[in-house]
Design an enzyme around this catalytic site. Sequence first.
Site, PDB file in Angstrom:
ATOM      1  N   GLU A  80       0.800  -1.248   0.158  1.00  0.00           N
ATOM      2  CA  GLU A  80      -0.081   0.016   0.118  1.00  0.00           C
ATOM      3  C   GLU A  80       0.806   1.510  -0.149  1.00  0.00           C
ATOM      4  O   GLU A  80       0.555   2.236  -0.830  1.00  0.00           O
ATOM      5  CB  GLU A  80      -0.939   0.094   1.164  1.00  0.00           C
ATOM      6  CG  GLU A  80      -1.693   1.324   1.432  1.00  0.00           C
ATOM      7  CD  GLU A  80      -2.906   1.347   0.439  1.00  0.00           C
ATOM      8  OE1 GLU A  80      -3.454   2.440   0.249  1.00  0.00           O
ATOM      9  OE2 GLU A  80      -3.282   0.377  -0.225  1.00  0.00           O
ATOM     10  N   ASP A  81       1.978   1.328   0.972  1.00  0.00           N
ATOM     11  CA  ASP A  81       2.506   2.727   0.973  1.00  0.00           C
ATOM     12  C   ASP A  81       4.074   2.522   0.610  1.00  0.00           C
ATOM     13  O   ASP A  81       4.515   3.711   0.594  1.00  0.00           O
ATOM     14  CB  ASP A  81       2.511   2.840   2.357  1.00  0.00           C
ATOM     15  CG  ASP A  81       1.103   3.120   3.048  1.00  0.00           C
ATOM     16  OD1 ASP A  81       0.376   3.413   2.307  1.00  0.00           O
ATOM     17  OD2 ASP A  81       0.824   2.804   4.163  1.00  0.00           O
TER      18      ASP A  81
END
Length: 249
Positions: A80-81
């Site tokens: 996700e990051d």
Amino acid sequence: MDPILESYQALEEKVLAYNPNLDCQRLRDAFHYADNHHSKQLRRDGTPYITHPLAVADIVADLKLDTDSLIAALLHDCIEDTEATHEEIAAQFGPAVADLVEGVTKLTRVQYVSMEEKQMENLRKMLLAMSKDIRVVLIKLCDRLHNMRTMQYQSPKKQREKSLETMEIYAPIAHRLGMQRIKWELEDLSLKYLDPVGYREIEEELASLTAHQQEFLNKVQNQIRERLAKEGVECTIHSRVFFIYSVYR
């Protein structure tokens, strides 16, 4: 020792206590992988981002889940990051771990038009994830719990949005899974932001009740201790005040 390394070491020791066959090197590699990928990121409170995956993994360890779940908890925000990919994680930690991380990621990557749609879509995705691998949902619940524990660093708008979502989606699912302690904590933390006045009133009432109940327990302990002493029985008595309550909306 560095506080982050100290936290990791405590995690490893906690897991070894219930899983003596833990592959420590594999878990350690996952920690370093996550630490390296999140190295330039900070949380809202200014702490290194790795403190969040470590905290989530610690909650996962409280549930005594398997090694793949622990590793996935450490890596759960990497896709996700960061620049990490499903393929890279699968190559280093196995396809099962990569699928868990991707499953948790999919529960987060959703755009909504309205709160009603958001609630229904979240519930649908959670149920779909449960049907494929229940561990995805368990990791996501642990992730949400730690985020709620640190919600004080978010904006008031975000606090209310996440608290409402937690109360209406995550707490009920924890309840359905029989995870009552997590369900109660999620509700308590949500109420703190949804109804601050009511939350303070409950806190004050519980503090008052706790004092009275503790006094009662002390009297009972003394009576039991005196009675047993008359019978020549040596003992140590432990007690605690425990309240069970639920929030209904």
